[in-house]
Structures are given as structure tokens and as C-alpha cells.
Design a protein around this motif. Structure first.
Motif, PDB file in Angstrom:
ATOM      1  N   VAL A  25       0.737  -1.073   0.122  1.00 38.43           N
ATOM      2  CA  VAL A  25      -0.065   0.062  -0.050  1.00 38.43           C
ATOM      3  C   VAL A  25       0.806   1.206   0.050  1.00 38.43           C
ATOM      4  N   PHE A  26       0.703   2.092  -1.100  1.00 39.87           N
ATOM      5  CA  PHE A  26       1.574   3.304  -1.257  1.00 39.87           C
ATOM      6  C   PHE A  26       0.791   4.521  -0.868  1.00 39.87           C
ATOM      7  N   LEU A  27       1.436   4.977   0.318  1.00 42.21           N
ATOM      8  CA  LEU A  27       0.549   6.442   0.636  1.00 42.21           C
ATOM      9  C   LEU A  27       1.182   7.475  -0.016  1.00 42.21           C
ATOM     10  N   ASP A  28       0.644   8.111  -1.030  1.00 46.93           N
ATOM     11  CA  ASP A  28       1.064   9.024  -1.695  1.00 46.93           C
ATOM     12  C   ASP A  28       0.380  10.409  -1.242  1.00 46.93           C
TER      13      ASP A  28
ATOM     14  N   GLU B  68       4.690   5.808  14.497  1.00 42.82           N
ATOM     15  CA  GLU B  68       5.754   6.333  13.633  1.00 42.82           C
ATOM     16  C   GLU B  68       5.632   7.435  12.705  1.00 42.82           C
ATOM     17  N   ILE B  69       4.353   7.169  11.853  1.00 40.39           N
ATOM     18  CA  ILE B  69       4.255   8.207  10.807  1.00 40.39           C
ATOM     19  C   ILE B  69       3.762   9.431  11.268  1.00 40.39           C
ATOM     20  N   LEU B  70       3.270   9.448  12.723  1.00 44.85           N
ATOM     21  CA  LEU B  70       3.022  10.905  12.993  1.00 44.85           C
ATOM     22  C   LEU B  70       4.234  11.834  13.553  1.00 44.85           C
ATOM     23  N   GLN B  71       5.131  11.000  13.596  1.00 44.74           N
ATOM     24  CA  GLN B  71       6.466  11.830  14.072  1.00 44.74           C
ATOM     25  C   GLN B  71       7.029  12.289  12.910  1.00 44.74           C
ATOM     26  N   HIS B  72       6.729  12.042  11.645  1.00 45.12           N
ATOM     27  CA  HIS B  72       7.502  12.705  10.350  1.00 45.12           C
ATOM     28  C   HIS B  72       6.638  13.166   9.394  1.00 45.12           C
ATOM     29  N   GLU B  73       6.974  14.085   8.458  1.00 46.14           N
ATOM     30  CA  GLU B  73       6.252  14.489   7.591  1.00 46.14           C
ATOM     31  C   GLU B  73       6.296  13.582   6.396  1.00 46.14           C
ATOM     32  N   THR B  74       5.293  13.381   5.698  1.00 48.03           N
ATOM     33  CA  THR B  74       5.423  12.443   4.439  1.00 48.03           C
ATOM     34  C   THR B  74       5.203  13.401   3.301  1.00 48.03           C
ATOM     35  N   GLY B  75       5.777  12.911   2.054  1.00 46.50           N
ATOM     36  CA  GLY B  75       5.895  13.605   0.954  1.00 46.50           C
ATOM     37  C   GLY B  75       5.423  12.637  -0.049  1.00 46.50           C
ATOM     38  N   ARG B  76       5.478  13.027  -1.392  1.00 45.57           N
ATOM     39  CA  ARG B  76       5.047  12.374  -2.663  1.00 45.57           C
ATOM     40  C   ARG B  76       6.271  12.190  -3.512  1.00 45.57           C
ATOM     41  N   CYS B  77       5.970  11.127  -4.440  1.00 46.04           N
ATOM     42  CA  CYS B  77       7.016  10.693  -5.277  1.00 46.04           C
ATOM     43  C   CYS B  77       6.524   9.687  -6.241  1.00 46.04           C
ATOM     44  N   LEU B  78       7.384   8.953  -7.059  1.00 43.69           N
ATOM     45  CA  LEU B  78       6.956   8.208  -8.053  1.00 43.69           C
ATOM     46  C   LEU B  78       7.044   6.623  -7.336  1.00 43.69           C
ATOM     47  N   PHE B  79       6.214   6.110  -6.513  1.00 46.43           N
ATOM     48  CA  PHE B  79       6.387   5.197  -5.717  1.00 46.43           C
ATOM     49  C   PHE B  79       6.869   3.875  -6.288  1.00 46.43           C
ATOM     50  N   LEU B  80       6.396   3.541  -7.358  1.00 43.74           N
ATOM     51  CA  LEU B  80       6.586   2.233  -7.926  1.00 43.74           C
ATOM     52  C   LEU B  80       8.167   1.985  -8.292  1.00 43.74           C
ATOM     53  N   GLN B  81       8.340   3.341  -8.882  1.00 43.18           N
ATOM     54  CA  GLN B  81       9.941   3.162  -9.203  1.00 43.18           C
ATOM     55  C   GLN B  81      11.107   3.159  -8.257  1.00 43.18           C
ATOM     56  N   GLU B  82      10.546   4.185  -7.076  1.00 47.71           N
ATOM     57  CA  GLU B  82      11.354   4.194  -6.138  1.00 47.71           C
ATOM     58  C   GLU B  82      11.606   3.002  -5.308  1.00 47.71           C
ATOM     59  N   TYR B  83      10.191   2.400  -5.191  1.00 50.29           N
ATOM     60  CA  TYR B  83      10.260   1.037  -4.327  1.00 50.29           C
ATOM     61  C   TYR B  83      11.029  -0.115  -4.746  1.00 50.29           C
TER      62      TYR B  83
ATOM     63  N   PHE C 208      14.097  -1.704  -2.688  1.00 52.14           N
ATOM     64  CA  PHE C 208      13.884  -2.952  -2.109  1.00 52.14           C
ATOM     65  C   PHE C 208      13.703  -3.974  -3.612  1.00 52.14           C
ATOM     66  N   ARG C 209      15.031  -4.118  -3.915  1.00 52.73           N
ATOM     67  CA  ARG C 209      15.457  -4.665  -5.115  1.00 52.73           C
ATOM     68  C   ARG C 209      15.061  -6.244  -5.063  1.00 52.73           C
ATOM     69  N   GLY C 210      14.316  -6.746  -5.954  1.00 49.46           N
ATOM     70  CA  GLY C 210      13.991  -8.329  -5.885  1.00 49.46           C
ATOM     71  C   GLY C 210      13.054  -8.696  -5.351  1.00 49.46           C
ATOM     72  N   GLU C 211      12.226  -8.007  -4.579  1.00 53.12           N
ATOM     73  CA  GLU C 211      11.158  -8.218  -3.628  1.00 53.12           C
ATOM     74  C   GLU C 211       9.736  -8.173  -4.583  1.00 53.12           C
ATOM     75  N   SER C 212       8.991  -9.215  -4.165  1.00 47.25           N
ATOM     76  CA  SER C 212       7.781  -9.530  -5.313  1.00 47.25           C
ATOM     77  C   SER C 212       6.611  -9.371  -4.213  1.00 47.25           C
ATOM     78  N   PHE C 213       5.417  -9.099  -5.038  1.00 42.04           N
ATOM     79  CA  PHE C 213       4.181  -8.823  -4.335  1.00 42.04           C
ATOM     80  C   PHE C 213       3.202  -9.328  -5.434  1.00 42.04           C
ATOM     81  N   ALA C 214       1.819  -9.346  -4.835  1.00 38.21           N
ATOM     82  CA  ALA C 214       0.907  -9.861  -5.739  1.00 38.21           C
ATOM     83  C   ALA C 214       0.102  -8.615  -6.057  1.00 38.21           C
ATOM     84  N   SER C 215      -0.259  -7.563  -5.184  1.00 38.05           N
ATOM     85  CA  SER C 215      -1.079  -6.631  -5.561  1.00 38.05           C
ATOM     86  C   SER C 215      -0.518  -5.223  -4.848  1.00 38.05           C
ATOM     87  N   VAL C 216      -1.038  -4.037  -5.579  1.00 43.80           N
ATOM     88  CA  VAL C 216      -0.541  -2.775  -5.099  1.00 43.80           C
ATOM     89  C   VAL C 216      -1.904  -1.819  -4.879  1.00 43.80           C
TER      90      VAL C 216
END
Length: 360
Positions: free
Chosen positions: A234-237, A298-313, A317-325
Motif C-alpha cells: 500500500v503506497f501512501l502518496d 511512527e508516521i505521526l512523528q514525521h512529515e510524509t511527501g509524494r514521489c513516483l512510488f513504484l519506481q522508488e520502491y 527494495f530490489r528483487g522483492e515480489s508482491f501480488a497486488s498494489v
């Protein structure tokens, strides 16, 4: 103390009347009345020394309210007829404050709970603090202060609504690397044995536990478990610095509802966000309720931002597989596997989640 200043003239008047009318009974009564204040003061002093307490917080089922308790234990031999205190509640994120007044009594050698209700608090990390309390005697003649300095931090989660989220067969059977194994479902990972049983026709030879078979002089089959990896990402953009309050509440409510529903269905998943401070992706594996609690802390202690999540991920995390996004965007748009599903309206979050049909 106000009652004390009224009590003294009354006692003095009784003494004067006893002397004036030469009444032994009235004089005895006046003497007893004059001895009560020092006795009450000693009693309060003893109770204050032997009084212990702590703060507890619990969610009232079926509501958004929280029960605030101050648990007291009176280890003295005296009854405390009246104790009063204030619990200061402060949101660690936005600094909002709320006060709850508590009052009650405590029997000698027993425990008691002073209870108040914190109605519909705002989502976030809260701190409950009690700095002092005041002890009163039966007649309200004296008031002694006791310092507490008791604090407790607790998390108020976003509202969680009913929704129609289903975990698909592909996601359920997708085998990714994991140190967690399903307690009931068999798989092909020899690292974890689910159960041992007698050999049946059709069992594969590599399932036979040869050492146990030789020991028991019969074929024993070891059924292996299925690894339970985080098959959903789950990407939080979201840029938390650019969201208004109404949008922010709706954003967190939807995210919490989806994640909680996946936890309920034993669908392990990653919650991924972009941390502005470090300029890198952060993620938290959600397998049980405690993981979700740690994520919000954890997330309340930091400010989140936006990015190209799939590319950055893929780079992070190279080589990791997943079934759904799942992509949850700041515009309150929900995407599943690159397919737009719904745009949430803040005022209609509960209704839209109830009508939502989501398969991951």
C-alpha cells in the motif's frame, strides 16, 4: 479551608455558651468539636502519605469515546471521603488540550477508580497527565495537596468503518519470502512443518520424514506450511504538510479501514510512505494489530511527501515480489493495480466505504 473559618466561630460560640450557662454537656460537646479538626488533619496527612495511583485509558466499545481512569489505592487505615483532580489531555501533534475533572472517595486499605469520559477525541498521539490532586476531610475543613506527576501516552486511531474488501485467490496463494507461516494452510516450504501424519497413497516421496519413519517403522509424512509474506503493498502518496484538516481525517480513516480489514482477513501487507526528512521510502509490515499501532506511532512523528512510488520502491527494495498494489493518493483517489477505483468525498467516507467493493 472556607468551612474551617466557619467552624472555628461555631466552636468558640459553643464554648462561650457552655461557660455562660454552666453546662457540662455542652462543654463536653464543644471540647469534642474542638478536637475534631486536628484529628481530621492527621487523618488527611496519613492518607496522603499512603495514597498511590496511576492513569489508564480504554476505548469504549461501539463509540469513539475513551474512558479515562485514575486508579487509586489507599494503604492507610483511614477513609478518604473526598479526592479531586484534573487530568490534562494534550495532543502531541497539534497541541490541542482538554481537561477532565475527576472526584470520588477511597475506603481504607482498598482500591477505587475515578472515571471520566473523553468524548470523540481527534486522531493522533495523546498524553494524559495528572500533576496533583486535593484531599478533603468529611467536613471539608482541610484540603491537602498531593503531587502525582503521572503521565500516560495513548493513541487515538482514525475511525474504522465497514467495507467490502476481499483478498483474491492469487494474492492469498502468492508465495513470497517470509519468516511467518500460516498455522493452518499447507504449502511447499520445507523450512516449517505444519503437522505430521501417516503416509497416504498419492503423497510425494519428498514429503516423507525418513528419520521418523525409520524410528516408528512406518512411513510418516511431514506436511509443510505455506509462508505468509506481505503480498500486498500500500503506497501512501500524501504530503501531510499540504492537506487541510477535513481531507487529512478522511485520508487516515480510509487508510486505517483498509489496513484493518486486511489484518482481519490475515492478509499481510506493507504500508509504504515517503519520508521528507531522509528523502527515502519507509515501510512497515502489518501482520497484526500491534504492527498497525506502531505504524501510526511512527508516521505521526514525521512529515510524509509524494514521489513516483513504484519506481522508488523497486530501487529501494530490489528483487522483492508482491501480488497486488494499492495506491492511496492525497486527492483521496484509490487505485488498485493501476486501475482507478473511487474518489472519496470527506463528508461521505462512511457511506462510500460501505458501498466499495475492493479485491486485492
Amino acid at each position: 479551608m472556607r468551612n474551617f473559618f466557619l467552624y472555628v466561630p461555631v466552636g468558640a460560640g459553643m464554648v462561650y455558651a457552655a461557660i455562660l450557662y454552666n453546662s457540662r454537656g455542652l462543654l463536653t460537646l464543644a471540647g469534642a468539636a474542638m478536637l475534631l479538626p486536628p484529628f481530621f488533619l492527621c487523618m488527611l496527612w496519613s492518607v496522603r502519605r499512603h495514597l498511590e495511583g496511576r492513569i489508564t485509558v480504554s476505548l469504549l466499545p461501539g463509540t469513539g469515546d475513551y474512558r479515562i481512569r485514575f486508579c487509586l489505592e489507599n494503604k492507610s487505615p483511614f477513609y478518604l471521603p473526598d479526592i479531586r483532580m484534573k487530568i490534562l489531555l494534550k495532543n502531541k501533534g497539534n497541541g490541542k488540550k482538554h481537561k477532565i475533572r475527576l472526584a470520588g472517595d477511597v475506603c481504607p486499605g482498598q482500591k477505587a477508580e475515578l472515571t471520566g469520559i473523553f468524548q470523540s477525541p481527534e486522531f493522533g498521539l495523546w498524553q494524559a497527565e495528572c500533576r496533583k490532586c486535593f484531599c478533603y476531610d468529611c467536613l471539608g475543613l482541610f484540603r491537602l495537596k498531593k503531587e502525582w506527576k503521572e503521565t500516560l501516552q495513548f493513541m487515538v486511531f482514525p475511525s474504522c468503518y465497514e467495507t467490502n474488501l476481499k483478498v483474491g485467490i492469487r494474492t492469498r496463494l502468492f508465495q513470497s519470502d517470509s519468516s511467518w507461516y500460516h498455522p493452518r494452510t499447507g504449502g511447499d516450504d520445507p523450512a516449517e512443518v505444519l503437522k505430521l501424519r501417516e503416509y497416504r497413497r498419492g503423497d510425494r516421496m519428498n514429503q516423507i520424514h525418513w528419520k521418523l519413519s525409520a524410528k516408528n517403522e512406518e512411513l510418516i509424512v511431514a506436511e509443510t506450511s505455506m509462508p505468509m509474506g506481505c503480498n500486498v503493498v500500500v503506497f501512501l502518496d500524501v504530503d501531510t504538510g499540504k492537506m487541510d484538516r477535513k481531507t487529512g481525517i478522511a485520508c487516515w480513516e480510509v487508510l486505517h479501514t483498509l489496513s484493518q480489514e486486511m489484518v482481519n482477513q490475515e492478509c499481510f501487507h506493507f504500508l509504504v510512505w515517503y519520508e521528507k526528512e531522509t528523502g527515502r521510502l519507509r515501510r512497515r509490515a502489518i501482520r497484526e494489530q500491534e504492527d498497525l499501532t506502531e505504524f501510526w506511532n511512527e508516521i505521526l512523528q514525521h512529515e510524509t511527501g509524494r514521489c513516483l512510488f513504484l519506481q522508488e520502491y523497486e530501487q529501494e527494495f530490489r528483487g522483492e515480489s508482491f501480488a497486488s498494489v494499492i495506491l492511496w493518493k492525497q486527492e483521496l483517489e484509490l487505485y488498485v493495480n493501476d486501475r482507478f477505483l473511487i474518489q472519496i468525498i470527506p463528508e461521505q467516507v462512511k457511506r462510500q466505504l460501505l458501498e466499495l467493493e475492493l479485491i486485492v
